[in-house]
Write an enzyme that holds these catalytic residues in place. Structure first.
Site, short mmCIF file in Angstrom:
data_model
loop_
_atom_site.label_atom_id
_atom_site.label_comp_id
_atom_site.label_asym_id
_atom_site.label_seq_id
_atom_site.Cartn_x
_atom_site.Cartn_y
_atom_site.Cartn_z
N ARG A 72 16.37 -39.41 -2.08
CA ARG A 72 16.97 -38.67 -3.21
C ARG A 72 17.41 -37.26 -2.81
NH1 ARG A 72 16.72 -38.55 -9.19
NH2 ARG A 72 16.12 -36.51 -9.94
N ILE A 98 21.72 -34.92 -12.11
CA ILE A 98 21.19 -36.18 -11.56
C ILE A 98 20.00 -36.50 -12.47
CG2 ILE A 98 19.84 -34.85 -9.86
CD1 ILE A 98 19.83 -37.20 -8.00
N SER A 99 19.89 -37.75 -12.93
CA SER A 99 18.83 -38.11 -13.87
C SER A 99 17.45 -37.97 -13.24
CB SER A 99 19.00 -39.56 -14.34
OG SER A 99 20.28 -39.77 -14.85
N GLN A 100 16.47 -37.80 -14.12
CA GLN A 100 15.06 -37.77 -13.71
C GLN A 100 14.73 -39.09 -12.98
OE1 GLN A 100 12.94 -38.32 -17.29
NE2 GLN A 100 10.93 -37.77 -16.48
#
Ligand code: SAH
Length: 251
Positions: A72, A98-100
């Site tokens: 990530r 960017i999503s959790q």
């Protein structure tokens, strides 16, 4: 002149040996730090999976494995790399996020994906969600409306050898007709209603996970099923996503 000749100097073989030892030392240190850094990322991911995923309700072995393996930190801007595995979304520029990690795992698990499936993603953003889908062995078609983000995502995905992802710079409200129908659709920006085009491009028996809700409204993550041409849906949880912009009828 004599003075110059008397300058104490190492004899040439000794000098060579000395430089060689120094060089080896330097290479070892660099190698060690790189290795330590890589080891650190692996540990951070392991911790993320055990605390944020297994510690909650993510149970799919293949999803947990993808979350453990996709790096990530390559998908976030350099200044946020140390926060990449924290339990939170992060800015990626152009007012997008960017999503959790948990949200990425949760949405992916809902789709019950199998290798070889064809997936449409709306909102490539950093490319991280696409990489997770690709890691599961799916063929991923992902659309991003901001050209700079699309280019960046394309670049990172290529560097990391995710060859089963294609990124299109375009408007997700139009879908990606060329590769339709899709086994599953994942939408990572929130429209006010489920776009009909996406329903049309979903395969019979396919599933879609999508956040629904207007700007400044409470949004719900929905699971959408297409069976015998009919759509049924189920609300999963309240969420907060960036809006899906450029709805054609709103222009
Ligand atoms: N899945 C992403 C998170 C994306 S955030 C990740 O893993 O990083 C949502 C993204 O949707 C943003 O990049 C935003 O630019 C994009 N977006 C918003 N409206 C869109 C539209 N109509 N079509 C395609 N992308 C859109």
């Amino acid at each position: 002149m004599d003075m110059l000749n008397q300058k104490p100097e190492l004899k040439s073989p000794a000098r060579c040996l000395c430089s060689l030892v120094l060089l080896l030392l330097l290479l070892t240190i660099t190698g060690l730090t790189t290795n330590m850094k890589a080891q650190n990322w692996v540990q951070m991911r392991e911790k993320m999976v055990s605390e944020q995923m297994r510690g909650r309700d993510i149970r799919s072995a293949s999803v947990l494995n993808a979350m453990r393996e996709v790096p990530r930190h390559h998908f976030v801007p350099e200044q946020y790399q140390q926060l990449a595995y924290d339990d939170r979304p992060l800015p990626i520029g152009w007012e997008q996020t960017i999503s959790q990690p948990y949200m990425v795992a949760f949405m992916t698990e809902q789709l019950q994906l199998k290798p070889g499936m064809k997936i449409l993603e709306i909102g490539t953003g950093s490319g991280y969600q696409a990489a997770v889908l690709a890691h599961l062995g799916c063929m991923v078609y992902s659309i991003e409306v901001i050209p700079e983000l699309a280019n960046k995502a394309r670049q990172v995905l290529q560097q990391l050898n995710y060859n089963n992802v294609e990124v299109l710079t375009g408007n997700g409200y139009l879908g990606w007709e060329e590769h339709a129908p899709y086994d599953a659709i994942i939408v990572t920006a929130a429209p006010e209603e489920i776009p009909q085009v996406l329903i049309d491009q979903l395969k019979e028996g396919g599933t879609m996970v999508i956040p629904i809700g207007g700007v400044n409204e409470l949004q719900y993550l929905k699971m959408v099923y297409k069976q015998n041409g009919q759509i049924s849906s189920q609300s999963l949880m309240p969420v907060r996503f960036v809006p899906m912009v450029n709805e054609p009828s709103a222009e």
